[in-house]
Design an enzyme around this catalytic site. Structure first.
Site, mmCIF file in Angstrom:
data_model
loop_
_atom_site.group_PDB
_atom_site.id
_atom_site.type_symbol
_atom_site.label_atom_id
_atom_site.label_comp_id
_atom_site.label_asym_id
_atom_site.label_seq_id
_atom_site.Cartn_x
_atom_site.Cartn_y
_atom_site.Cartn_z
ATOM 1 N N GLY A 282 0.778 -1.227 0.000
ATOM 2 C CA GLY A 282 0.000 0.000 0.000
ATOM 3 C C GLY A 282 0.814 1.283 0.000
ATOM 4 O O GLY A 282 1.878 1.357 0.592
ATOM 5 N N THR A 283 0.278 2.314 -0.660
ATOM 6 C CA THR A 283 1.027 3.544 -0.874
ATOM 7 C C THR A 283 0.122 4.771 -0.849
ATOM 8 O O THR A 283 -1.075 4.695 -1.084
ATOM 9 C CB THR A 283 1.734 3.506 -2.241
ATOM 10 O OG1 THR A 283 0.797 3.061 -3.229
ATOM 11 C CG2 THR A 283 2.908 2.576 -2.237
ATOM 12 N N THR A 284 0.753 5.925 -0.588
ATOM 13 C CA THR A 284 0.113 7.235 -0.684
ATOM 14 C C THR A 284 0.892 8.055 -1.706
ATOM 15 O O THR A 284 2.125 8.031 -1.716
ATOM 16 C CB THR A 284 0.156 7.951 0.679
ATOM 17 O OG1 THR A 284 -0.774 7.344 1.567
ATOM 18 C CG2 THR A 284 -0.201 9.426 0.551
ATOM 19 N N VAL A 300 4.897 7.400 -0.995
ATOM 20 C CA VAL A 300 5.444 6.801 0.220
ATOM 21 C C VAL A 300 4.649 5.562 0.612
ATOM 22 O O VAL A 300 3.497 5.387 0.206
ATOM 23 C CB VAL A 300 5.452 7.798 1.398
ATOM 24 C CG1 VAL A 300 6.381 8.969 1.102
ATOM 25 C CG2 VAL A 300 4.053 8.284 1.724
ATOM 26 N N GLY A 362 -0.800 5.120 -6.081
ATOM 27 C CA GLY A 362 -0.680 3.946 -5.235
ATOM 28 C C GLY A 362 -1.240 2.767 -6.007
ATOM 29 O O GLY A 362 -1.694 2.905 -7.136
#
Length: 462
Positions: A282-284, A300, A362
């Site tokens: 998972g990412t932002t 990130v 993401g």
């Protein structure tokens, strides 16, 4: 921050700080990421790699700080590995410093002020944020400190409720005054690692942000700047763009299929890239461009978090050594002192009409297909930014096709014949990433979009 006279770097830093408060499932000071940055004065473009680094040594019995939990996605479940032994050296703190030194103009105290306020006074939980927390509930409630923070009444914060995190507010107050290694934050990270973890003071002090030359790919008169090795995604997107014969869905499917076959067979340069362990969870993503031509596209991740809260500071360290793509054979099978590869790919585009475009996504291993399709539609099919992001997407992996379409859509027939192994998604879904993008034209005009698939938001500051 832009309204206060700051630039793209200032805005990105403030947004990263706030993301750690508002979506701790995806972003945390305990993780790291990548930033593609453009200096508006010099025109130079650089990729800052502040992704986690594996520890220098394996200490003790790794299995004592390593355990498994099962996350429930509703239609499927997935096993995750958490605990002190799953933590790689975080790069988030060094990344914020590198971004600020690259062109930030406002004091860190000002940049962190919104996050401090949201931590102390609370923020309203959205439906999407609540959903993410329910998926990884076993991680957010794995230890007593984690339960006290994320589920103090034994229930995760509901949509519409107010979530408080005074610890992370204290963290940003300290970061505004001193380098994190000179504060008790680093001491508490090491204390969290004392029972089964591998990180040492040398790992934290020896961590360095790596400035890399981007991959530059010419696409239809545009120049596309992608994340270079050791990250994987930029190379895979470049491969797909150079194997694209048309911008229709079948053409994109063929290019993605060729890329996936190359990934699986690991031919040529791709083989060297894919020898590195890879992180895909998972990412932002945040994209900012300002009127001076500065740009920051930054992505990130914290993995899914290791279940342990750093005492007093309200954040969870990463569980990147617990990911099976990094660590396929159990708790001890990871390379020491290595910058891990990733599917994250913050991107900049110099368009032939003079526009500067920042975008990213993401979405785990679907990041490559999401960015590829948006770039192709803008650079080769002349789609506007919003049109390119909102268009239906597809993803191909191991010969299986996932596509956003209606079963009655006549255009889907050819795709289904090309890929008998397929799944049709009748509505747009976060599975296909969330491309958040902004552009700045030579005449001074801005456009932006936050992808609805991941509750994206976009703001233009006049």
């Amino acid at each position: 921050m832009l309204r206060e006279g700051g630039n793209a770097f200032d805005a990105a830093i403030a947004a990263l700080a706030m993301a750690c408060v508002c979506e701790p499932v995806l972003a945390s000071p305990g993780g790291g990421g990548f930033a593609m940055i453009r200096n508006g004065q010099s025109g130079n473009t650089t990729l800052l790699d502040f992704f986690p680094q594996t520890p220098r040594q394996k200490r003790g019995d790794c299995s004592s700080g390593y355990r498994s939990i099962t996350a429930d996605f509703g239609s499927a479940t997935q096993v995750f590995h958490i605990g002190p032994a799953t933590v790689a050296a975080p790069g988030f703190f060094a990344g914020l410093t590198a971004l600020h030194e690259s062109g930030g103009t406002l004091p860190l105290a000002d940049l962190f002020a919104p996050a401090i306020n949201a931590g102390r006074n609370g923020h309203r939980v959205s439906s999407y944020q609540h959903y993410l927390s329910t998926v990884v509930r076993p991680i957010l409630t794995a230890t007593t400190p984690a339960r006290n923070l994320f589920a103090p009444s034994d229930e995760l914060p509901a949509a519409g409720s107010i979530f408080y995190n005074s610890g992370i507010a204290d963290l940003y107050c300290e970061l505004a005054r001193a380098d994190w290694l000179q504060t008790s934050i680093a001491d508490q990270v090491l204390a969290e690692q004392s029972d089964g973890g591998h990180l040492s003071r040398e790992d934290l002090e020896g961590y360095k942000v790596e400035a890399r030359e981007p991959l530059i790919v010419p696409v239809g008169g545009a120049s596309v700047f992608l994340n270079p090795p050791p990250a994987a995604c930029g190379t895979l997107i470049r491969y797909a763009l150079t194997h694209l014969d048309s911008c229709g869905m079948p053409g994109m499917a063929r290019a993605l299929h060729a890329t996936d076959q190359a990934r699986l067979s690991a031919r040529g340069d791709l083989a060297k890239l894919l020898e590195r362990p890879m992180r895909q969870k998972g990412t932002t993503h945040i994209s900012v461009v300002d009127a001076q031509g500065n740009a920051c596209s930054v992505t990130v991740s914290n993995g899914t978090g290791n279940g342990e809260i750093v005492n007093g500071y309200g954040f969870m360290l990463n569980n990147i050594l617990g990911e099976e793509d990094v660590n396929p054979h159990g708790s001890t099978d990871w390379p020491t002192d290595t910058r891990l590869a990733s599917m994250m790919c913050p991107t900049l585009i110099d368009a032939p009409d003079g526009r500067l475009i920042a975008l990213g996504s993401g979405g785990s291993n679907r990041i490559r297909s999401a960015i590829f399709q948006v770039v192709a539609r803008m650079c080769l099919a002349n789609a506007e930014l919003e049109e390119a992001v909102r268009a239906s997407r597809l993803h191909i992996e191991n010969g299986h096709l996932d596509v956003e379409a209606s079963e009655n859509d006549g255009g889907i027939t050819q795709l289904k014949s090309l890929f008998p192994d397929h799944r049709i998604w009748s509505e747009k879904n976060m599975f296909f990433g969330g491309v958040h993008a902004v552009s700045f034209g030579s005449a001074g005009q801005f456009s932006s979009i936050g992808d609805d698939r991941r509750e994206g938001a976009a703001v233009i500051v006049e």
